[in-house]
Motif scaffolding. Structure first.
Motif, short mmCIF file in Angstrom:
data_model
loop_
_atom_site.label_atom_id
_atom_site.label_comp_id
_atom_site.label_asym_id
_atom_site.label_seq_id
_atom_site.Cartn_x
_atom_site.Cartn_y
_atom_site.Cartn_z
N ILE A 87 0.60 -1.65 -0.29
CA ILE A 87 -0.11 -0.46 -0.46
C ILE A 87 1.62 1.69 0.07
O ILE A 87 0.47 2.55 0.04
N LEU A 88 2.10 1.26 -0.03
CA LEU A 88 3.32 2.07 -0.04
C LEU A 88 2.70 3.28 -1.51
O LEU A 88 2.95 2.27 -2.54
N LYS A 89 3.05 4.21 -1.22
CA LYS A 89 2.92 5.14 -2.44
C LYS A 89 4.20 5.40 -2.43
O LYS A 89 5.40 5.55 -1.53
N GLU A 90 5.03 5.47 -4.09
CA GLU A 90 5.97 6.29 -4.59
C GLU A 90 6.99 7.03 -3.72
O GLU A 90 7.94 7.26 -2.93
N GLU A 91 6.56 8.09 -3.37
CA GLU A 91 6.75 9.05 -2.42
C GLU A 91 7.54 8.59 -1.25
O GLU A 91 8.10 8.51 -0.49
N LYS A 92 6.69 7.62 -0.44
CA LYS A 92 7.13 7.23 0.91
C LYS A 92 8.34 5.74 0.37
O LYS A 92 8.86 6.05 1.35
N ILE A 93 8.28 5.39 -0.34
CA ILE A 93 8.79 4.33 -1.10
C ILE A 93 9.96 5.14 -0.98
O ILE A 93 11.11 4.83 -0.21
N LYS A 94 10.57 6.92 -1.56
CA LYS A 94 11.69 7.36 -1.72
C LYS A 94 11.73 8.13 -0.42
O LYS A 94 13.61 7.52 -0.15
N LYS A 95 11.23 8.16 0.43
CA LYS A 95 11.41 8.32 1.68
C LYS A 95 12.04 7.20 2.56
O LYS A 95 12.94 7.61 3.94
N LEU A 96 11.57 6.82 2.10
CA LEU A 96 12.60 4.96 3.60
C LEU A 96 13.60 4.55 2.81
O LEU A 96 14.46 4.35 3.05
N CYS A 97 14.17 5.62 1.42
CA CYS A 97 15.16 5.26 1.03
C CYS A 97 16.26 6.24 1.86
O CYS A 97 17.21 5.50 2.17
N GLU A 98 15.87 7.58 1.88
CA GLU A 98 16.55 8.41 2.44
C GLU A 98 16.90 8.16 3.95
O GLU A 98 17.19 8.19 4.55
N ILE A 99 15.79 7.40 4.42
CA ILE A 99 16.34 7.12 6.48
C ILE A 99 17.15 6.14 6.31
O ILE A 99 17.62 5.98 6.86
N TYR A 100 16.50 5.75 5.44
CA TYR A 100 17.53 3.89 5.84
C TYR A 100 19.31 3.96 5.19
O TYR A 100 19.52 3.23 4.85
N ARG A 101 18.68 4.76 3.74
CA ARG A 101 19.95 4.96 3.14
C ARG A 101 20.57 4.37 2.05
O ARG A 101 21.39 2.45 1.77
N LEU A 102 19.21 3.27 1.71
CA LEU A 102 19.17 1.74 1.12
C LEU A 102 18.98 1.85 -0.02
O LEU A 102 17.99 3.28 -0.68
N PRO A 103 19.18 1.50 -1.61
CA PRO A 103 18.60 2.28 -2.74
C PRO A 103 17.08 1.80 -3.10
O PRO A 103 16.68 0.76 -2.03
N LYS A 104 16.76 2.94 -3.97
CA LYS A 104 14.97 1.77 -4.06
C LYS A 104 15.31 0.73 -4.36
O LYS A 104 14.23 -0.28 -4.28
N ASP A 105 16.14 -0.42 -5.02
CA ASP A 105 15.74 -1.40 -5.20
C ASP A 105 15.47 -2.30 -4.15
O ASP A 105 15.04 -3.35 -3.78
N GLU A 106 16.58 -2.15 -2.64
CA GLU A 106 16.88 -3.10 -1.73
C GLU A 106 14.97 -2.50 -0.39
O GLU A 106 14.64 -3.67 -0.34
#
Length: 93
Positions: free
Chosen positions: A64-83
C-alpha cells in the motif's frame, strides 16, 4: 553511533544480497530493515509524516506504500530503491 549502525545495516544488506544471489530465499522485510538499522519506529514514522500505527501497517502491508513514501524510506534507511522494493515484495509469496 549512527555511522556504526549504518555500517552494520549495510553489511546485513550485503549478506542478504549475496545469499539471494546464490539461490537462497532469505529476503528482508521492512520491519527487519528498520530493526537492523537501529532507528526507532517513532523516528521513522515522524520522518515519513505518519503515526507509528501507520508505519506498522506499512510494514505488514507494504504493497500500500505510495512512491513518495518509498523514496522517503530510501532516504531514511540510506538504501537504494531496489533494496526497499525487494523488502516490499518479500511479503508476496
Amino acid at each position: 553511533q549512527f555511522i556504526q549502525r549504518f555500517s552494520n545495516l549495510r553489511s546485513f544488506v550485503m549478506i542478504c544480497y549475496d545469499y539471494n544471489k546464490e539461490g537462497g530465499n532469505n529476503k528482508m522485510n521492512l520491519r527487519e530493515i528498520r530493526k537492523e538499522s537501529g532507528i526507532k519506529a517513532a523516528k521513522v514514522a515522524k520522518e515519513l509524516g505518519v503515526s507509528r500505527r501507520q508505519l506498522y501497517t506499512y510494514e505488514e502491508r507494504p504493497e500500500i506504500l505510495k512512491e513518495e513514501k518509498i523514496k522517503k524510506l530510501c532516504e531514511i534507511y540510506r538504501l537504494p530503491k531496489d533494496e526497499i522494493m525487494k523488502a516490499i515484495h518479500s511479503k508476496e509469496v
